[in-house]
Design a protein around this motif. Sequence first.
Motif, PDB file in Angstrom:
ATOM      1  N   LYS A  31       0.832  -1.190   0.000  1.00 54.64           N
ATOM      2  CA  LYS A  31       0.000   0.000   0.000  1.00 54.64           C
ATOM      3  C   LYS A  31       0.873   1.248   0.000  1.00 54.64           C
ATOM      4  N   GLU A  44       0.000  -5.135   3.016  1.00 59.42           N
ATOM      5  CA  GLU A  44      -1.343  -5.565   3.394  1.00 59.42           C
ATOM      6  C   GLU A  44      -1.565  -7.003   2.944  1.00 59.42           C
ATOM      7  N   SER A  66      -1.595  -6.491   8.568  1.00 61.35           N
ATOM      8  CA  SER A  66      -0.753  -5.393   8.098  1.00 61.35           C
ATOM      9  C   SER A  66       0.635  -5.456   8.716  1.00 61.35           C
ATOM     10  N   ASP A 232      -6.520  -3.305  -5.434  1.00 62.46           N
ATOM     11  CA  ASP A 232      -5.412  -4.015  -4.815  1.00 62.46           C
ATOM     12  C   ASP A 232      -5.685  -5.500  -4.550  1.00 62.46           C
TER      13      ASP A 232
END
Length: 562
Positions: A31, A44, A66, A232
């Motif tokens: 990210k 992520e 994360s 994503d």
Amino acid sequence: MEPKNLIKLRELDATKTNYTIKVRIVRLWRKPNNKNPNEIWSIEMIIMDEEHSQLHKFSGNKDAASVFKTYFPKFEEHLRENECYFIFRPTLADNDVKIKHVDNGQKISFRWQTDLKKCTTFKGSKYGFEFTNGSILKDPLPQYTRLDIIGYVYKCYEVEKKPVRGGKEAIKMEIKLEDLEGRHIILTLWEEYCQQMLNYMQNKQQAHVFLILQFGNLHIYGHNRTVSNVYDATRLFINSPIDEILEFKKSFLSNIGEETSSHRSVGTSMVSSLEDEFLNDIDFINIREINEIKEVKSLIVVGKIKALCIEKSWNYRSCDLCKNGVETTTVRIDKGENPADFEVAKQYKCLNDNCTQTIVSSPMIRYKIPIRVQDCTGTVTLTMFEREANKLIGRIAKDVLDEQEQSAEFLTLPAAFNVLLERKFAFRIEIKNYNLDNNAEYFSITKLTEDLNIISKLEKNFYNNQVEDSDSVNPSNSELPLQTDVSLKDSISCTADNGTPISNSNESMGTAASVDLKRNLEVVYDVVESSALSSTKQQKIHTKDLRDANWNETLLIPKTEK
């Protein structure tokens, strides 16, 4: 040997401190920093454990995870997609992102105390798909639901370029998918996923194409539901040799084999364009012919938007789950034991009997714009709903309504609608049982296009037919009707406030002009009873036709000089 403090993802809560989880990394991406796109903010992941769910028929519970930039040196080189790990001593953090990829308000967060060890005994699913194709079309679902979808590629439409943030353009392609029960849903692929599909279709060796879109994003526009990829998390599988696609393919082709030979040919034209939906799939007719249709069907018409119907509302309140309309009622709310101490409040009830939500706390304002569309044969009322109206107006219905309520022009049509006028479209419309049973001459728009190439081909076909008809008659100049310049009032008028034309169908059509015209013609014509009404002349018009037309005309014969 597995750790003693091993727990499942569903058991995680904020009270846990020293624990271990056993997971597979289903999806992994980096990210960027919002303030500096060239800098990576975090890694992520979507992770999944081994636990099997009979209810959802998939393996593994999922959660988000994360690793922030501070801890990259410790973990970055060890984390790989599709690999399995023991994660020791992670912590929980608030999953506060607006668009969530898992249905969980918390996520796993790595820290310095966290350790990582590869696992070679993972028994769960490799991908953890959760297919919900059937429920997409019939169950009430919240907007932006994350889901996995599998289907047969029924049709691919041409690639389009759309403006995105920053003044850039993005490419997209729409695909129509079919499930095992013959239902269809539109899938939209953006950017790299669009390119992935294009590359496969250009080099494909197989006649049938099956795909899985994992972590798709559900969009709901009125009764229409579409799925698109997420920037994503999404992953696309096209004819991949994985169990889920192989099993679906086997079942799908088996169903096709059981059908009659009249079934459509599957996979003969995998890459088609938007033209197919307007030029090949359904009938094109002119507006005059719409009322001659006596069956439920889809049709294509071409025309200009000439006016908006002020006598009908341009918006409606809808259920926030199923998007059907709501009924407004009033309820009494007691404030205490004293019967006189109460207040009256509005309540909204969903009109969809199949919706799980009876009372709607926050109804949505949605477009339902009645427009008057005209071609060279007539004018018809069509209804434009949320999806198409949003594209053309560029604003949501609630914002337009709020602005209108604050202005002095509340009783007129919003000025924002002026962008619709005098624009020509090809409209895909639906004739429904309601239209046939109630003789209702207004029809719903399911799709429209302003593509000049499509409109030109439709109109060319129509005008070619008209030329053939006129050539077969081939009238001479002497047979052409007398032309008289008569000024008649148009049935479409304009408001003085904002210039938006509105329907004015009750207006009389130039009565005085007609009387003057008849008086002038009687000076040079002898008036004779129409042969259709004469007892001594042969009737050239059937009695039924006369009744239908309420025939009461007289025949004018030119006077000759004596």
